[in-house]
Design a protein around this motif. Structure first.
Motif, mmCIF file in Angstrom:
data_model
loop_
_atom_site.group_PDB
_atom_site.id
_atom_site.type_symbol
_atom_site.label_atom_id
_atom_site.label_comp_id
_atom_site.label_asym_id
_atom_site.label_seq_id
_atom_site.Cartn_x
_atom_site.Cartn_y
_atom_site.Cartn_z
ATOM 1 N N ARG A 166 -2.344 2.628 2.489
ATOM 2 C CA ARG A 166 -1.290 2.960 1.531
ATOM 3 C C ARG A 166 -1.949 3.494 0.268
ATOM 4 O O ARG A 166 -2.996 3.007 -0.144
ATOM 5 C CB ARG A 166 -0.479 1.713 1.206
ATOM 6 N N LEU A 167 -1.332 4.455 -0.331
ATOM 7 C CA LEU A 167 -1.858 5.036 -1.555
ATOM 8 C C LEU A 167 -0.723 5.159 -2.551
ATOM 9 O O LEU A 167 0.296 5.781 -2.271
ATOM 10 C CB LEU A 167 -2.464 6.412 -1.264
ATOM 11 N N ASP A 168 -0.856 4.507 -3.694
ATOM 12 C CA ASP A 168 0.136 4.589 -4.761
ATOM 13 C C ASP A 168 -0.462 5.410 -5.891
ATOM 14 O O ASP A 168 -1.624 5.251 -6.227
ATOM 15 C CB ASP A 168 0.485 3.197 -5.306
#
Length: 83
Positions: free
Chosen positions: A40-42
Motif C-alpha cells: 500500500r502506498l499513501d
C-alpha cells in the motif's frame, strides 16, 4: 553495497571508493540490507505549508511563469489550493 550505490546513488560511488578500507569495513558491519514488498502506498502533498501568504504567492507566481509544464502545473495546483 556497490550494487546498491550504483542503483540508487551512482554519483556517490567515487566518494565511496575513496573512503578508507577500515572505515568501510566497520560501517558495513553495521549495515543490514533488506527488501520490502510494498502493499500500500499513501501520498500527501504539502505546498508551502506554514509559509506566509506573501511567500506562498511569490512561490506560486514563480512557478506559474515557468515554461516547463510540470513546474507550471504545480503553480496551478497552488493557485487552486490557496485561492
Amino acid at each position: 553495497m556497490e550494487a546498491s550505490i550504483n542503483s540508487f546513488d551512482a554519483g556517490y560511488m567515487q566518494q565511496f571508493k575513496n573512503l578508507p578500507e577500515k572505515y568501510v569495513k566497520g560501517m558495513l558491519n553495521g549495515i543490514v540490507m533488506f527488501e520490502i514488498a510494498v502493499t500500500r502506498l499513501d501520498g500527501k502533498y504539502k505546498i508551502s505549508q506554514g509559509k506566509s501568504d506573501a511567500d506562498k504567492n511569490s512561490v506560486m507566481e514563480s512557478l506559474l511563469e515557468s515554461k516547463d509544464s510540470t513546474i507550471h502545473r504545480l503553480g496551478e495546483i497552488m493557485r487552486e489550493e490557496y485561492s
